[in-house]
Scaffold this motif. Structure first.
Motif, PDB file in Angstrom:
ATOM      1  N   ALA A 113       3.087   4.267  -6.453  1.00  0.00           N
ATOM      2  CA  ALA A 113       4.193   4.877  -5.714  1.00  0.00           C
ATOM      3  C   ALA A 113       5.366   3.908  -5.634  1.00  0.00           C
ATOM      4  CB  ALA A 113       3.739   5.272  -4.320  1.00  0.00           C
ATOM      5  N   MET A 114       6.542   4.373  -6.058  1.00  0.00           N
ATOM      6  CA  MET A 114       7.748   3.553  -6.030  1.00  0.00           C
ATOM      7  C   MET A 114       8.565   3.852  -4.770  1.00  0.00           C
ATOM      8  SD  MET A 114       8.940   3.840 -10.019  1.00  0.00           S
ATOM      9  CE  MET A 114       7.753   3.627 -11.349  1.00  0.00           C
ATOM     10  N   ASN A 115       9.171   2.802  -4.240  1.00  0.00           N
ATOM     11  CA  ASN A 115       9.981   2.932  -3.028  1.00  0.00           C
ATOM     12  C   ASN A 115      11.215   2.051  -3.193  1.00  0.00           C
ATOM     13  OD1 ASN A 115      11.118   3.058  -0.498  1.00  0.00           O
ATOM     14  ND2 ASN A 115       9.268   2.428   0.608  1.00  0.00           N
ATOM     15  N   GLY A 116      12.351   2.698  -3.494  1.00  0.00           N
ATOM     16  CA  GLY A 116      13.576   1.948  -3.740  1.00  0.00           C
ATOM     17  C   GLY A 116      14.009   1.096  -2.566  1.00  0.00           C
ATOM     18  N   VAL A 117      13.695   1.524  -1.338  1.00  0.00           N
ATOM     19  CA  VAL A 117      14.092   0.773  -0.146  1.00  0.00           C
ATOM     20  C   VAL A 117      13.309  -0.533  -0.025  1.00  0.00           C
ATOM     21  CG1 VAL A 117      14.230   0.865   2.380  1.00  0.00           C
ATOM     22  CG2 VAL A 117      14.692   2.923   1.043  1.00  0.00           C
ATOM     23  N   ALA A 118      12.069  -0.543  -0.560  1.00  0.00           N
ATOM     24  CA  ALA A 118      11.187  -1.706  -0.391  1.00  0.00           C
ATOM     25  C   ALA A 118      11.211  -2.654  -1.587  1.00  0.00           C
ATOM     26  CB  ALA A 118       9.763  -1.228  -0.138  1.00  0.00           C
ATOM     27  N   LYS A 119      12.165  -2.522  -2.502  1.00  0.00           N
ATOM     28  CA  LYS A 119      12.227  -3.397  -3.664  1.00  0.00           C
ATOM     29  C   LYS A 119      12.266  -4.869  -3.242  1.00  0.00           C
ATOM     30  CE  LYS A 119      14.457  -0.478  -7.166  1.00  0.00           C
ATOM     31  NZ  LYS A 119      15.659  -0.327  -8.026  1.00  0.00           N
ATOM     32  N   PHE A 120      11.375  -5.667  -3.829  1.00  0.00           N
ATOM     33  CA  PHE A 120      11.295  -7.101  -3.587  1.00  0.00           C
ATOM     34  C   PHE A 120      11.105  -7.445  -2.107  1.00  0.00           C
ATOM     35  CE2 PHE A 120      13.948  -7.009  -7.558  1.00  0.00           C
ATOM     36  CZ  PHE A 120      12.963  -7.528  -8.386  1.00  0.00           C
ATOM     37  N   ALA A 121      10.485  -6.538  -1.356  1.00  0.00           N
ATOM     38  CA  ALA A 121      10.181  -6.849   0.041  1.00  0.00           C
ATOM     39  C   ALA A 121       9.196  -8.007   0.078  1.00  0.00           C
ATOM     40  CB  ALA A 121       9.592  -5.625   0.742  1.00  0.00           C
ATOM     41  N   PRO A 122       9.455  -9.049   0.872  1.00  0.00           N
ATOM     42  CA  PRO A 122       8.545 -10.201   0.919  1.00  0.00           C
ATOM     43  C   PRO A 122       7.262  -9.845   1.665  1.00  0.00           C
ATOM     44  CG  PRO A 122      10.277 -10.442   2.547  1.00  0.00           C
ATOM     45  CD  PRO A 122      10.613  -9.213   1.767  1.00  0.00           C
ATOM     46  N   PRO A 123       6.244 -10.679   1.557  1.00  0.00           N
ATOM     47  CA  PRO A 123       5.003 -10.438   2.297  1.00  0.00           C
ATOM     48  C   PRO A 123       5.273 -10.325   3.792  1.00  0.00           C
ATOM     49  CG  PRO A 123       4.654 -12.132   0.642  1.00  0.00           C
ATOM     50  CD  PRO A 123       6.125 -11.847   0.652  1.00  0.00           C
ATOM     51  N   GLY A 131       3.950  -7.672   7.563  1.00  0.00           N
ATOM     52  CA  GLY A 131       2.894  -6.881   8.172  1.00  0.00           C
ATOM     53  C   GLY A 131       2.632  -5.573   7.459  1.00  0.00           C
ATOM     54  N   THR A 132       3.684  -4.879   7.029  1.00  0.00           N
ATOM     55  CA  THR A 132       3.501  -3.577   6.383  1.00  0.00           C
ATOM     56  C   THR A 132       3.103  -3.715   4.916  1.00  0.00           C
ATOM     57  OG1 THR A 132       5.901  -3.533   5.978  1.00  0.00           O
ATOM     58  CG2 THR A 132       5.077  -2.372   7.927  1.00  0.00           C
ATOM     59  N   HIS A 133       3.503  -4.814   4.284  1.00  0.00           N
ATOM     60  CA  HIS A 133       3.131  -5.086   2.886  1.00  0.00           C
ATOM     61  C   HIS A 133       2.630  -6.530   2.812  1.00  0.00           C
ATOM     62  CE1 HIS A 133       4.941  -1.340   1.426  1.00  0.00           C
ATOM     63  NE2 HIS A 133       5.979  -1.605   2.198  1.00  0.00           N
ATOM     64  N   LEU A 134       1.312  -6.692   2.875  1.00  0.00           N
ATOM     65  CA  LEU A 134       0.719  -8.028   3.006  1.00  0.00           C
ATOM     66  C   LEU A 134       1.105  -8.961   1.865  1.00  0.00           C
ATOM     67  CD1 LEU A 134      -2.906  -7.179   4.240  1.00  0.00           C
ATOM     68  CD2 LEU A 134      -0.957  -8.001   5.591  1.00  0.00           C
ATOM     69  N   PHE A 135       1.182  -8.419   0.640  1.00  0.00           N
ATOM     70  CA  PHE A 135       1.537  -9.222  -0.524  1.00  0.00           C
ATOM     71  C   PHE A 135       2.974  -8.964  -0.976  1.00  0.00           C
ATOM     72  CE2 PHE A 135      -3.084  -9.685  -2.309  1.00  0.00           C
ATOM     73  CZ  PHE A 135      -3.417 -10.386  -1.160  1.00  0.00           C
ATOM     74  N   GLY A 136       3.742  -8.214  -0.206  1.00  0.00           N
ATOM     75  CA  GLY A 136       5.103  -7.883  -0.589  1.00  0.00           C
ATOM     76  C   GLY A 136       5.151  -6.718  -1.566  1.00  0.00           C
TER      77      GLY A 136
END
Length: 268
Positions: free
Chosen positions: A37-47, A49-54
């Protein structure tokens, strides 16, 4: 009385291998997000709470993709060892037990195949079969057969003249029963060690071929392909490379230590 020395390689290797096995088994039934699943808002989000590994350059959750990619790599490695190892063990057992002209012919052919670098020979098969998960399994299985055949043959050569084998022959026990009920259990430490080494090599080979784009293909998640896709962003988003690379290292390290530990256990 001499105190037995602890086999730390076996203990540590088993712990790492078990941890990775639990990790990938959980990934077979549950992932926090859809790995594709792709999410343009979360591009390159760092590690966080919501994305443990980014997240990667498409906004895909790296933790979920590493879980799926670890499962894919494990599947390829275990299928490779099962197929290539099974054939190699049978050839090695047959040639080591019976000897004669069959041993000479099969082992000379085996040595010819073994003389080629494994990864180079696998690449030749992939160029013929084409990329894909199942073709990678077939290619790696073929190049792993000689290793298992040599180890098993050596073990059977050492065992076939033992007293218990001679006694079984005098009692009229069939050759197949002697080979796989009497002799084979005594070869297990060496065979299991070879299987762990083969698994380790298969993990690295699959990751390397997927990195080059000739291994596992999308939509299947692959640790090697994740590294390939993320290399451009190594400086700006190092987590995209760190976690897939760490998964490969842990898989390879765990089974490498396990192999060494099994050899030491068998040698006592």
């Amino acid at each position: 009385m001499k105190k037995k020395q602890k086999n730390y390689n076996l203990i540590l290797g088993s712990a790492i291998a078990l941890f990775m096995l639990v990790f990938l088994l959980v990934g077979c039934f549950y992932t926090p997000y859809d790995p594709d699943a792709m999410n343009g808002v979360a591009k390159f989000a760092p590690p966080q709470g919501t994305h443990l590994f980014g997240c990667d350059h498409f906004g895909r959750d790296i933790f979920s993709r590493v879980m799926k990619g670890t499962g894919t790599t494990f599947l390829v490695a275990i299928a490779t060892v099962a197929l290539g190892g099974g054939i190699g063990i049978f050839i090695g057992a047959f040639t080591g037990y019976f000897g004669g002209w069959a041993d000479e012919v099969l082992m000379r052919f085996n040595d010819a195949v073994f003389s080629f670098p494994h990864i180079l020979l696998a690449l030749v098969f992939i160029s013929i079969l084409g990329p894909g998960k199942y073709n990678v399994i077939l290619a790696l299985s073929v190049v792993f057969i000689p290793s298992f055949a040599r180890i098993t043959r050596g073990e059977f050569l050492a065992q076939r003249e033992m007293d218990y084998v001679k006694s079984a022959r005098l009692m009229g026990v069939s050759h197949l029963r002697i080979m796989f009920v009497h002799i084979f259990p005594n070869t297990l430490p060496a065979v299991l060690s070879m299987a762990a080494i083969g698994f380790n090599n298969a993990v690295l080979a699959e990751a390397g071929m997927s990195y080059l784009g000739i291994g596992v293909q999308p939509p299947d998640a692959s640790l090697g392909r994740m590294l390939s896709e993320a290399q451009t962003y190594l400086m700006s988003a190092p987590w995209c490379v760190l976690f897939p690379g760490l998964a490969i290292i842990l898989l390879a390290l765990g089974f490498s230590l396990l192999s060494d530990g099994l050899l030491k256990k068998g040698g006592r």
